[in-house]
Design an enzyme around this catalytic site. Structure first.
Site, mmCIF file in Angstrom:
data_model
loop_
_atom_site.group_PDB
_atom_site.id
_atom_site.type_symbol
_atom_site.label_atom_id
_atom_site.label_comp_id
_atom_site.label_asym_id
_atom_site.label_seq_id
_atom_site.Cartn_x
_atom_site.Cartn_y
_atom_site.Cartn_z
ATOM 1 N N TYR A 15 23.230 61.762 -20.791
ATOM 2 C CA TYR A 15 22.580 62.853 -20.058
ATOM 3 C C TYR A 15 21.244 63.232 -20.681
ATOM 4 O O TYR A 15 20.194 63.198 -20.017
ATOM 5 C CB TYR A 15 23.524 64.055 -20.005
ATOM 6 C CG TYR A 15 22.881 65.357 -19.596
ATOM 7 C CD1 TYR A 15 22.138 65.455 -18.431
ATOM 8 C CD2 TYR A 15 23.030 66.500 -20.376
ATOM 9 C CE1 TYR A 15 21.543 66.657 -18.052
ATOM 10 C CE2 TYR A 15 22.457 67.706 -20.003
ATOM 11 C CZ TYR A 15 21.716 67.779 -18.853
ATOM 12 O OH TYR A 15 21.131 68.965 -18.487
ATOM 13 N N LYS A 28 17.373 62.400 -19.343
ATOM 14 C CA LYS A 28 16.513 63.546 -19.033
ATOM 15 C C LYS A 28 15.215 63.482 -19.844
ATOM 16 O O LYS A 28 14.136 63.804 -19.337
ATOM 17 C CB LYS A 28 17.244 64.854 -19.315
ATOM 18 C CG LYS A 28 18.339 65.193 -18.325
ATOM 19 C CD LYS A 28 17.793 65.538 -16.935
ATOM 20 C CE LYS A 28 17.150 66.908 -16.916
ATOM 21 N NZ LYS A 28 16.715 67.284 -15.542
#
Length: 603
Positions: A343, A347
């Protein structure tokens, strides 16, 4: 995970890079850089384990803060002025009465917005705030994943207009509420994972290009161990696709991108609000740190190559293996380059795309830490979904998590969603004025200015559950004790297996004498233990985290705001009493919106 590494060994050979800090690349024009970047369409271009050190005090945090020079990236001598550094870490006072303000309400006057991630928690809170304080907003175009316009309209009606967060707006507009909302909200069929945002309605896309002045990107996959290809497609390539669309918008004043403070990966100490440049690696930064006093053969991060790698591996795997192998691949690649999980790694690469290809587009990046329930607006305690730390808190309240794998003195950085929204809107007004293109970063975080420790969070939660306990399926109150903490996964695993077996009465003679009941309870216990251990593994890097997010830009924003603006858009995280928040706001909100108002918990 080691088997996956060896299976794809040719892809994992690190190329040696210089240990000298790279300077920021020069940005060329948008049109020339965007053409060769990603065709959607991507052409190819060419972790270390750390011991858990004791937590430093604020002065030590200040001394360890990275005061990098914007041009050369060289660190200043932390011993040069401990006092000055500590003062830089502490937040300035808020706005004085004489401050004229940013002009937030004036900026919001009659604006049109294009919002992605429209059905998520943050986007709903953003839309609610905009429509409440600026009812003359022209249009809010909402990108919704749907098969057709009818389905998109249905999702907007059921998931947004009928959502509980809009209760105050409903009270304000009464019987005209639905008409008001439909006059402002425009469902847009689309998908951030597709070329041209997957918008089939060309006429509507043209209207957005002609009218929109602010783009807000809050779409993301927030699963820590998401499939690598899926996370790359949404978190890394998605912002680029939206940026490409933004370059067509004729009235665009600002591109507001929601990231996360945890893109800072394994950085330690006080982490400042610096944008990423293409190919920047946390592992390389840590090796460059003079305190490291060692050299490594480091992997070279190439975002385009990562996208190509994931695509090639998908093609090489069977349907049976693809999900697990791609999950493992994402974690391996993240840790290799200095990030905790898929994640935050994807990002961070999404931010790199924006900083590298933004051209003339003014971009502001908002990096919230752990977003939780509303503190005050539109009312306290609203939340959507069982998210972030909430599965742990609810498992604790159910008596299923009496111990946890964490450093009790580590800081857990939490921010209420309404304060994130207020920062977004205030920063939007500040940077959405005609000016030279710039990229600004705002870390919406509490760890430096209002620190909360892990043991305090569970302690406050315990206070609530002891005074207002959850009930089991028989209607009996669930008794809990103070949380126990463990420093190793093995210790935690052994402990939680015994505790869960005890909780479900697996060793009671009445149960053991009934083979059918015993087998059923044994399966329930097994699934419960596996789930808790899995959560502990996923959260472990954050439960022992050693980074604290400086939010100086938000503090400067507050100084520029007028007293009236600070009342309308409160964003001072120092005002929060964490005990009051958990005991009287957040956990009651979890009961209301996650457990749907009931205190009865099925086993």
């Amino acid at each position: 995970m080691s088997s996956l590494f060896h299976s794809f060994a040719p892809f994992f050979v690190p190329s040696k890079v210089s240990l000298k800090t790279s300077s920021l690349p020069q940005h060329c024009s948008a049109s020339s850089k965007i053409r060769g970047a990603i065709n959607d369409d991507v052409p190819s271009a060419s972790s270390a384990n750390h011991t858990r050190a004791p937590l430093p005090n604020l002065r030590d945090m200040a001394l360890s803060s990275s005061l990098a020079d914007d041009q050369s990236g060289r660190r200043s001598d932390p011993s040069a002025s401990a006092t000055a550094t500590a003062m830089a870490v502490m937040a300035p006072d808020t706005a004085k009465e004489s401050t004229k303000g940013i002009g937030i309400l004036n900026f919001l006057e009659g604006k049109s917005y294009f919002v992605t991630g429209a059905t998520g928690l943050l986007a709903k809170a953003f839309v609610e705030k905009i429509l409440r304080v600026a009812p003359n907003t022209r249009k809010i175009f909402l990108l919704v994943k749907a098969k057709d316009e009818e389905e998109a309209l249905g999702r907007v009606k059921t998931e947004i207009i009928e959502c509980g967060i809009f209760k105050r707006l409903k009270e304000l507009h009464g019987e005209h509420y639905a008409d008001f909302m439909m006059s402002k909200l425009v469902p847009v069929v689309g998908n951030m994972c597709e070329p041209d945002l997957g918008m089939p309605n060309v006429e509507l896309a043209t209207q957005i290009v002609e009218e929109v002045e602010v783009i807000v990107n809050s779409a993301a996959s927030t699963t820590f161990d998401e499939r690598y290809d899926v996370a790359l497609n949404l978190n890394t390539r998605g912002p680029f696709r939206l940026l490409s669309f933004a370059m067509k918008c004729k009235k665009l004043r600002l591109f507001l991108h929601v990231s996360t403070a945890y893109v800072n990966g394994e950085r330690q100490g006080v982490v400042r609000e610096k944008p990423f440049y293409m190919g920047q690696s946390i592992a390389e930064e840590m090796a460059n740190d003079p305190r490291a006093n060692q050299s490594f053969a480091l992997p070279k991060l190439d975002v385009h190559a990562e996208i190509k790698l994931a695509s090639e591996i998908v093609q090489s795997l069977t349907k049976e293996d693809v999900v697990q192998k791609l999950k493992e691949l994402g974690l391996v690649r993240a840790k290799m380059f200095g990030w905790q999980d898929t994640y935050v790694f994807t990002k961070a690469m999404g931010e790199m795309m924006l900083s590298s290809y933004k051209g003339h587009i003014p971009v502001t990046i908002i990096r919230p830490s752990i977003i939780e329930s509303t503190y005050a607006e539109p009312f306290p305690g609203w939340i959507q979904g069982n998210r972030m730390v909430d599965p742990l808190l609810l498992s604790y309240g159910k008596g299923l998590l009496p111990g946890y794998l964490a450093d009790p003195k580590a800081l857990v950085d939490i921010v209420p969603v309404d304060m994130v929204v207020n920062t977004m809107v205030s920063a939007m007004a500040k940077h959405g004025i005609p000016s030279d293109p710039e990229l600004s970063v705002y870390q919406v975080s509490s760890s430096v200015i209002n620190p909360l420790k892990v043991h305090e969070m569970f302690g406050f939660s315990c206070d609530h559950f002891m005074s207002a306990p959850l009930k089991d399926s028989r209607g009996e109150e669930i008794a809990i004790e103070r949380m126990k903490f463990f420093s190793s996964l093995n210790e935690f695993s052994a402990y939680i297996q015994d505790e869960v077996a005890e909780r479900f009465g697996l060793r009671d003679s009445e149960v053991t004498s009934n083979p059918r009941r015993f087998e059923k309870l044994q399966m329930i216990c097994k699934r419960t233990v596996e789930s808790l251990i899995y959560k502990a593994k996923i959260y472990e890097p954050y439960a022992f985290y050693r980074g604290w997010f400086h939010n100086g830009n938000t503090q400067k924003l507050m100084v520029e705001m007028s007293a009236d603006e600070l009342k309308t858009f409160p964003l001072d995280l120092r005002s929060i009493s964490w005990k009051n928040y958990f005991v009287n706001i957040h956990i009651p909100g979890l009961k209301m919106y996650v457990l749907k108002g009931g205190r009865s918990v099925p086993e």
